[in-house]
Motif scaffolding. Structure first.
Motif, PDB file in Angstrom:
ATOM      1  N   GLY A  76     -14.700 -10.800  -4.984  1.00 52.92           N
ATOM      2  CA  GLY A  76     -13.971  -9.565  -5.278  1.00 52.92           C
ATOM      3  C   GLY A  76     -13.722  -8.675  -4.089  1.00 52.92           C
ATOM      4  O   GLY A  76     -13.155  -7.582  -4.246  1.00 52.92           O
ATOM      5  N   ARG A  77     -14.134  -9.086  -2.885  1.00 56.68           N
ATOM      6  CA  ARG A  77     -13.919  -8.259  -1.699  1.00 56.68           C
ATOM      7  C   ARG A  77     -12.865  -8.875  -0.795  1.00 56.68           C
ATOM      8  O   ARG A  77     -12.791 -10.093  -0.645  1.00 56.68           O
ATOM      9  CB  ARG A  77     -15.219  -8.075  -0.905  1.00 56.68           C
ATOM     10  CG  ARG A  77     -16.246  -7.184  -1.573  1.00 56.68           C
ATOM     11  CD  ARG A  77     -17.470  -7.019  -0.669  1.00 56.68           C
ATOM     12  NE  ARG A  77     -18.391  -6.009  -1.177  1.00 56.68           N
ATOM     13  CZ  ARG A  77     -19.351  -6.239  -2.054  1.00 56.68           C
ATOM     14  NH1 ARG A  77     -19.519  -7.478  -2.529  1.00 56.68           N
ATOM     15  NH2 ARG A  77     -20.139  -5.271  -2.470  1.00 56.68           N
ATOM     16  N   SER A  78     -12.116  -8.020  -0.122  1.00 55.76           N
ATOM     17  CA  SER A  78     -11.137  -8.484   0.859  1.00 55.76           C
ATOM     18  C   SER A  78     -10.813  -7.332   1.794  1.00 55.76           C
ATOM     19  O   SER A  78     -11.159  -6.170   1.531  1.00 55.76           O
ATOM     20  CB  SER A  78      -9.858  -8.979   0.165  1.00 55.76           C
ATOM     21  OG  SER A  78      -9.236  -7.907  -0.531  1.00 55.76           O
ATOM     22  N   GLY A  79     -10.144  -7.632   2.897  1.00 56.69           N
ATOM     23  CA  GLY A  79      -9.686  -6.614   3.828  1.00 56.69           C
ATOM     24  C   GLY A  79     -10.803  -5.706   4.312  1.00 56.69           C
ATOM     25  O   GLY A  79     -11.891  -6.150   4.669  1.00 56.69           O
ATOM     26  N   ALA A  80     -10.533  -4.407   4.294  1.00 61.35           N
ATOM     27  CA  ALA A  80     -11.476  -3.424   4.822  1.00 61.35           C
ATOM     28  C   ALA A  80     -12.805  -3.439   4.087  1.00 61.35           C
ATOM     29  O   ALA A  80     -13.830  -3.047   4.653  1.00 61.35           O
ATOM     30  CB  ALA A  80     -10.864  -2.034   4.758  1.00 61.35           C
ATOM     31  N   ALA A  81     -12.833  -3.913   2.841  1.00 62.24           N
ATOM     32  CA  ALA A  81     -14.086  -3.963   2.090  1.00 62.24           C
ATOM     33  C   ALA A  81     -15.054  -4.982   2.673  1.00 62.24           C
ATOM     34  O   ALA A  81     -16.258  -4.928   2.393  1.00 62.24           O
ATOM     35  CB  ALA A  81     -13.808  -4.291   0.623  1.00 62.24           C
ATOM     36  N   LEU A  82     -14.542  -5.884   3.506  1.00 61.07           N
ATOM     37  CA  LEU A  82     -15.403  -6.839   4.194  1.00 61.07           C
ATOM     38  C   LEU A  82     -15.726  -6.396   5.621  1.00 61.07           C
ATOM     39  O   LEU A  82     -16.700  -6.856   6.202  1.00 61.07           O
ATOM     40  CB  LEU A  82     -14.725  -8.213   4.252  1.00 61.07           C
ATOM     41  CG  LEU A  82     -14.644  -8.984   2.935  1.00 61.07           C
ATOM     42  CD1 LEU A  82     -13.810 -10.243   3.118  1.00 61.07           C
ATOM     43  CD2 LEU A  82     -16.039  -9.337   2.433  1.00 61.07           C
ATOM     44  N   GLY A  83     -14.914  -5.545   6.176  1.00 62.56           N
ATOM     45  CA  GLY A  83     -15.150  -5.091   7.541  1.00 62.56           C
ATOM     46  C   GLY A  83     -13.894  -4.525   8.160  1.00 62.56           C
ATOM     47  O   GLY A  83     -12.772  -4.959   7.843  1.00 62.56           O
ATOM     48  N   LEU A  84     -14.062  -3.567   9.050  1.00 65.07           N
ATOM     49  CA  LEU A  84     -12.931  -2.940   9.722  1.00 65.07           C
ATOM     50  C   LEU A  84     -12.081  -3.971  10.456  1.00 65.07           C
ATOM     51  O   LEU A  84     -10.853  -3.860  10.514  1.00 65.07           O
ATOM     52  CB  LEU A  84     -13.452  -1.880  10.700  1.00 65.07           C
ATOM     53  CG  LEU A  84     -12.436  -1.205  11.614  1.00 65.07           C
ATOM     54  CD1 LEU A  84     -11.395  -0.444  10.800  1.00 65.07           C
ATOM     55  CD2 LEU A  84     -13.159  -0.259  12.581  1.00 65.07           C
ATOM     56  N   GLU A  85     -12.740  -4.994  11.003  1.00 64.09           N
ATOM     57  CA  GLU A  85     -11.997  -6.000  11.762  1.00 64.09           C
ATOM     58  C   GLU A  85     -10.938  -6.690  10.912  1.00 64.09           C
ATOM     59  O   GLU A  85      -9.858  -7.038  11.411  1.00 64.09           O
ATOM     60  CB  GLU A  85     -12.958  -7.046  12.340  1.00 64.09           C
ATOM     61  CG  GLU A  85     -13.865  -6.518  13.442  1.00 64.09           C
ATOM     62  CD  GLU A  85     -15.193  -6.014  12.913  1.00 64.09           C
ATOM     63  OE1 GLU A  85     -16.147  -5.919  13.694  1.00 64.09           O
ATOM     64  OE2 GLU A  85     -15.279  -5.710  11.692  1.00 64.09           O
ATOM     65  N   ASN A 103     -21.591 -15.959  -0.913  1.00 66.71           N
ATOM     66  CA  ASN A 103     -20.410 -15.974  -1.775  1.00 66.71           C
ATOM     67  C   ASN A 103     -20.469 -14.901  -2.853  1.00 66.71           C
ATOM     68  O   ASN A 103     -19.424 -14.388  -3.285  1.00 66.71           O
ATOM     69  CB  ASN A 103     -20.230 -17.361  -2.386  1.00 66.71           C
ATOM     70  CG  ASN A 103     -19.819 -18.393  -1.351  1.00 66.71           C
ATOM     71  OD1 ASN A 103     -19.093 -18.080  -0.413  1.00 66.71           O
ATOM     72  ND2 ASN A 103     -20.301 -19.614  -1.497  1.00 66.71           N
ATOM     73  N   ALA A 104     -21.679 -14.553  -3.290  1.00 64.65           N
ATOM     74  CA  ALA A 104     -21.799 -13.442  -4.243  1.00 64.65           C
ATOM     75  C   ALA A 104     -21.316 -12.154  -3.599  1.00 64.65           C
ATOM     76  O   ALA A 104     -20.682 -11.317  -4.260  1.00 64.65           O
ATOM     77  CB  ALA A 104     -23.249 -13.300  -4.699  1.00 64.65           C
ATOM     78  N   TYR A 105     -21.590 -11.980  -2.320  1.00 60.85           N
ATOM     79  CA  TYR A 105     -21.093 -10.799  -1.616  1.00 60.85           C
ATOM     80  C   TYR A 105     -19.576 -10.850  -1.463  1.00 60.85           C
ATOM     81  O   TYR A 105     -18.883  -9.829  -1.631  1.00 60.85           O
ATOM     82  CB  TYR A 105     -21.743 -10.678  -0.242  1.00 60.85           C
ATOM     83  CG  TYR A 105     -21.171  -9.555   0.581  1.00 60.85           C
ATOM     84  CD1 TYR A 105     -21.491  -8.230   0.300  1.00 60.85           C
ATOM     85  CD2 TYR A 105     -20.259  -9.815   1.596  1.00 60.85           C
ATOM     86  CE1 TYR A 105     -20.925  -7.185   1.020  1.00 60.85           C
ATOM     87  CE2 TYR A 105     -19.694  -8.771   2.326  1.00 60.85           C
ATOM     88  CZ  TYR A 105     -20.028  -7.461   2.034  1.00 60.85           C
ATOM     89  OH  TYR A 105     -19.463  -6.434   2.737  1.00 60.85           O
ATOM     90  N   LEU A 106     -19.033 -12.025  -1.159  1.00 62.56           N
ATOM     91  CA  LEU A 106     -17.591 -12.151  -0.945  1.00 62.56           C
ATOM     92  C   LEU A 106     -16.790 -11.926  -2.224  1.00 62.56           C
ATOM     93  O   LEU A 106     -15.626 -11.493  -2.164  1.00 62.56           O
ATOM     94  CB  LEU A 106     -17.259 -13.544  -0.398  1.00 62.56           C
ATOM     95  CG  LEU A 106     -17.692 -13.873   1.034  1.00 62.56           C
ATOM     96  CD1 LEU A 106     -17.293 -15.294   1.389  1.00 62.56           C
ATOM     97  CD2 LEU A 106     -17.060 -12.892   2.009  1.00 62.56           C
ATOM     98  N   ARG A 166     -14.663 -19.360   0.900  1.00 61.64           N
ATOM     99  CA  ARG A 166     -16.064 -19.353   0.486  1.00 61.64           C
ATOM    100  C   ARG A 166     -16.957 -19.975   1.557  1.00 61.64           C
ATOM    101  O   ARG A 166     -16.540 -20.837   2.321  1.00 61.64           O
ATOM    102  CB  ARG A 166     -16.234 -20.109  -0.833  1.00 61.64           C
ATOM    103  CG  ARG A 166     -15.626 -19.401  -2.025  1.00 61.64           C
ATOM    104  CD  ARG A 166     -15.692 -20.247  -3.279  1.00 61.64           C
ATOM    105  NE  ARG A 166     -17.072 -20.584  -3.651  1.00 61.64           N
ATOM    106  CZ  ARG A 166     -17.891 -19.769  -4.318  1.00 61.64           C
ATOM    107  NH1 ARG A 166     -17.479 -18.575  -4.693  1.00 61.64           N
ATOM    108  NH2 ARG A 166     -19.128 -20.153  -4.627  1.00 61.64           N
ATOM    109  N   TRP A 167     -18.192 -19.508   1.584  1.00 61.51           N
ATOM    110  CA  TRP A 167     -19.184 -20.040   2.523  1.00 61.51           C
ATOM    111  C   TRP A 167     -19.705 -21.364   2.010  1.00 61.51           C
ATOM    112  O   TRP A 167     -19.886 -21.560   0.802  1.00 61.51           O
ATOM    113  CB  TRP A 167     -20.340 -19.049   2.678  1.00 61.51           C
ATOM    114  CG  TRP A 167     -21.224 -19.338   3.851  1.00 61.51           C
ATOM    115  CD1 TRP A 167     -22.371 -20.076   3.858  1.00 61.51           C
ATOM    116  CD2 TRP A 167     -21.028 -18.905   5.200  1.00 61.51           C
ATOM    117  NE1 TRP A 167     -22.905 -20.132   5.126  1.00 61.51           N
ATOM    118  CE2 TRP A 167     -22.099 -19.419   5.965  1.00 61.51           C
ATOM    119  CE3 TRP A 167     -20.051 -18.135   5.820  1.00 61.51           C
ATOM    120  CZ2 TRP A 167     -22.216 -19.176   7.328  1.00 61.51           C
ATOM    121  CZ3 TRP A 167     -20.169 -17.897   7.184  1.00 61.51           C
ATOM    122  CH2 TRP A 167     -21.239 -18.411   7.917  1.00 61.51           C
TER     123      TRP A 167
END
Length: 845
Positions: free
Chosen positions: A146-155, A141-144, A169-170
């Motif tokens: 503030g991140r969304s969309g492409a910042a999490l992965g191209l998929e 969750n610390a990684y998640l 959240r995980w």
């Protein structure tokens, strides 16, 4: 006009540059920070993450909380899309992510109740395990944050073009639930139960028996000898004969088969008979003087791989931080699944124990029949959130034996309308119709402490602690091999294995009689095990674990032992005349491509008189050594012949839903039939005249030569097995169903590979559908306990789950060639291999 042309050219350049910048930014947006310093909420102290040139991380932390917190953070950096898909799969919520196309899959998984089972498992875990999982979740969750969309992965950027989706959240349950997917992929015997029953509808009992021949333990010895485990206990269940099933029940079982096989490859690609190899050799036979241990689990290929290489090290080992372990982890689960610590090493293969039974149930309205009485069905409602659609509500029903998997879609609610059930007992499921329902009893739905076992393994110091950990390992049932720095080797079969009142698990059984109940589970102390056996080595390859007179039934359907027999042959050959086995020898055996069915069948093929155009192809087989490297012309021709032999002899006689895939069981079937030239299996049922073995084999050879000539040219010497037998690394979600550009972005290129089905180098294929690889050694490792830094490993793909990252596919070429990488373990070796170092600190220090 010149001005207009110049303006348009300039505009195209700008647009092209903007598009290039957008694609570059999107692709690289999720590439992780691997150097420098990061400050995170939730950390207690400094943590260091060292990565080598392959991106493989080694985590160093002062507390267990920080260790697993950073494991969660780092795995999310590299593999969060994969983790997200895993958790939606086990929760039965893929529709929330991908839309209405996944409603059927979600319904089936909700029917099985994976998430509910995970909740029961979590409640039984030790406080320490819960703390580790909570720390891991906090790191994800610390990684998640503030991140969304492409910042999490191209998929995620590609998915946004179709649906609106934002990861939540995980949770700890997300981690615990993943063992359900593993257990499902490694379950044994369910498909064989169905296939036997469907075959019995078209064939006489004698021929059905010929399709499931008994294992020849004189040729393919079991894993452990009878004297390796204490005897005594309950008698094995009496064998069940083929049930006289009405057509309605067989139709229902055929539908269940199609439902199971329609499960998407979002977890482990759908794969009957997943296997593995592992073996351990005593120091008296090794060049190091200490044990060597090898393992290569065989699973459906994934991109990224199911495995994630990682080291977890407490900077000061103590009761509060007892981990110094490295090996193969699974994204989404804390800890190390397979590997070693500073004292012991271990590996897993599928034990093939029969831990699931199908029960035919008589259902009337909301009741089911049991021992002459009608009982209310357990019933619950499940609501599916569907991207772009309204929520869908499904009804899940169960008997005392388990969930009614035949309720899992609209077609299956018509449960055998032609089944001749007395009117008072006719099934009337909520979808209408009448007949039989099918319930699944499966040990993985029982509460268990397998997650506790994984952490216990990671910190085990000796054989006693190893076995203590194994006693908590319930599902999936596995073979566990062991080696330690003191020179000991061992084997343990863990897991919940049912004891049946009646029957042997080979057929679906009537649930209404009460005669086929489970009466308990084999006590752990009675499960097969071995410690420092006289032979000096132990090999497991999903084959028979122990022979008679072992008093319990483990399975009617283990692997037939061709791989284990070849491994044992190689070990004996490597130690003849006092020679010793080196770590390189262990890796070489993992790449063994000898085909035992070729050795049995080719002598018959080379004696046949064939037409002139086939004779050139036939000559390829005359001096062949029966190995199957990618460059082999004989292997290419033989496998085409083998597929046609299976088609002509068996496929046309069996129901379409029964696969003739060419695996080890078909090796055993054909080996036993070959001496009988007039067996009914060789006769073509579509002709009036009676054909024999040689006629069928000649037909297969001539058709194979013609097909190969059309596809690969008229010169048989130019044919190549690797041109037919290819592996295409494929993203198991968008890479399978997306448009061409998406597949190009996410997938790898086809690779020629050697090996084959039921070989030690188990690059399996489905002979009914072609020769594309459907099963692989998903990783390979060789552990040298005399000096752990001399151990080696390889993953199928790479550490990164981000397309175009340098570590996305960088291990594939080495894996393809049967090569492995150095496996650094000591702090000195890790530092020497480190290319990037990331320091994580508490935010407020």
């Amino acid at each position: 006009m010149k001005t207009v042309a110049a303006v348009l050219s300039f505009a195209l350049i700008v647009c092209g540059g903007a598009a290039t910048w957008y694609v570059y930014r999107t692709v690289h947006a999720a590439f992780p920070q691997v150097s420098g310093t990061l400050r995170l909420d939730g950390l207690n102290s400094r943590v260091e993450v060292d990565r080598d040139e392959r991106g493989i991380p080694q985590v160093y932390a002062g507390t267990a909380h920080d260790l697993f917190y950073v494991q969660g953070y780092v795995q999310a950096q590299d593999r969060f899309w994969q983790m997200d898909v895993y958790r939606h799969t086990t929760a039965g919520s893929l529709s929330d992510m991908f839309g209405p196309g996944q409603i059927g899959t979600d319904t089936f998984i909700r029917t099985l109740g994976w998430r509910r089972a995970a909740e029961r498992n979590y409640d039984r875990l030790s406080p320490a395990t819960k703390e580790y999982i909570a720390a891991y979740s906090a790191g994800v969750n610390a990684y998640l944050s503030g991140r969304s969309g492409a910042a999490l992965g191209l998929e995620y950027e590609l998915l946004s073009l179709r649906v609106s989706y934002q990861p939540h959240r995980w949770t700890s349950l997300d981690s615990v639930a993943w063992q359900m997917a593993l257990a499902w992929d490694l379950r044994n015997n369910v498909q064989q139960e169905i296939d036997r029953s469907l075959a019995a509808g078209k064939l006489p009992p004698r021929q059905v028996d010929e399709l499931y021949p008994p294992d020849r333990l004189d040729v393919h010895p079991p894993i452990v000898p009878q004297d390796a485990v204490a005897s005594g206990g309950a008698a094995r269940g009496k064998p069940a004969s083929a049930p006289d099933l009405p057509e309605g029940a067989r139709t229902q079982l055929a539908h269940v088969t199609e439902l199971i096989r329609s499960m998407p490859a979002a977890t482990l690609p759908v794969n009957d008979g997943a296997g593995s190899n592992s073996w351990v050799v005593s120091g008296r036979y090794t060049t190091t003087g200490k044990p060597l241990l090898a393992n290569d689990p065989h699973l459906g290929p994934e991109l990224p791989s199911i495995w994630y290489q990682m080291g977890l090290h407490c900077t000061r080992n103590s009761s509060n931080c007892p981990f110094d372990v490295t090996g193969f982890t699974i994204p989404g689960m804390p800890g190390v699944f397979i590997g070693h610590n500073d004292r012991v090493a271990w590996g897993f293969t599928n034990g093939a124990e029969d831990v699931a039974d199908l029960y035919l149930e008589k259902v009337r309205g909301n009741s089911y029949l049991y021992e002459g009485r009608w009982y209310p069905l357990e019933e619950r409602k499940e609501t599916l959130t569907v991207a772009g659609r309204k929520p869908v509500t499904v009804t899940v029903r169960a008997t005392r034996h388990g969930p009614l998997i035949s309720d899992a879609n609209d077609d299956l609610r018509e449960v055998g309308t032609s089944a001749p059930v007395p009117g008072s007992e006719r099934a009337a499921p909520h979808g209408g119709g009448s007949g039989y329902a099918v319930a699944l009893r499966w040990t993985a739905l029982n509460p268990n402490r397998t997650m506790d076992a994984l952490f216990e393994l990671d910190k085990a110091r000796n054989w006693t602690e190893f076995r203590s950990a194994a006693s908590d390992f319930s599902v999936p049932s596995q073979n566990m091999v062991y080696a330690d720095v003191e020179g000991n080797i061992g084997y343990q079969a863990p897991g919940q294995v049912p004891i049946r009142k009646r029957g042997d698990g080979a057929w679906p059984v009537p649930g209404w009689t009460g005669a086929y109940e489970w009466t308990g589970y084999i006590p752990f102390g009675k499960l097969p095990h071995a410690y420092n056996p006289a032979a000096g080595y132990i090999a497991t390859a999903n084959n028979t674990i122990i022979g008679p007179p072992y008093p319990y039934l483990l399975s009617k359907d283990p692997d037939y032992g061709y791989r284990s027999t070849e491994i044992l042959r190689q070990l004996r050959q490597a130690t003849v005349n006092g020679r010793k086995i080196s770590p390189a020898d262990m890796s070489r055996i993992q790449s063994d491509q000898y085909s035992p069915i070729a050795a049995s069948l080719v002598p018959y093929l080379t004696k046949l008189k064939v037409n002139d155009s086939t004779a050139k192809a036939q000559s390829l087989l005359e001096e062949w050594d029966f190995t199957q490297p990618a460059t082999s012309a004989p292997a290419a021709y033989f496998n085409q012949v083998w597929a046609l032999v299976l088609r002509h002899a068996f496929a046309g006689r069996l129901p379409k839903s029964v696969r003739v895939d060419g695996g080890s069981r078909w090796f055993a079937v054909v080996e036993r039939l070959l001496p009988d030239a007039s067996s009914a299996w060789w006769d073509n049922p579509d002709t009036k005249r009676r054909e024999n073995r040689d006629q069928l084999l000649t037909r297969a050879m001539e058709e194979a030569a013609a097909q190969m000539g059309r596809a690969y040219g008229t010169d048989p010497k130019a044919w190549r097995w690797g041109a037919m037998h290819t592996l295409t690394p494929t993203n198991q979600t968008l890479g399978t169903a997306g448009p061409g550009i998406v597949k190009w972005l996410l997938n790898g290129s086809p690779l020629p590979v050697g090996g084959g089905t039921a070989l030690v180098d188990a690059t399996g294929y489905n002979a009914e559908k072609g020769f594309a690889v459907t099963m692989v050694p998903s990783m390979r490792m060789v552990v040298d306990v005399s000096a752990f830094d001399r151990s080696t490993w390889i993953n199928l793909t790479g550490a990164s789950g981000h397309a175009f990252h340098p570590n996305y596919l960088d291990q594939v070429p080495l894996w393809q060639q049967g090569r492995t990488l150095p496996w650094s373990y000591s702090r000195t070796a890790v530092r020497a291999a480190t290319k990037h170092s990331l320091v994580l600190l508490p935010r407020h220090t």
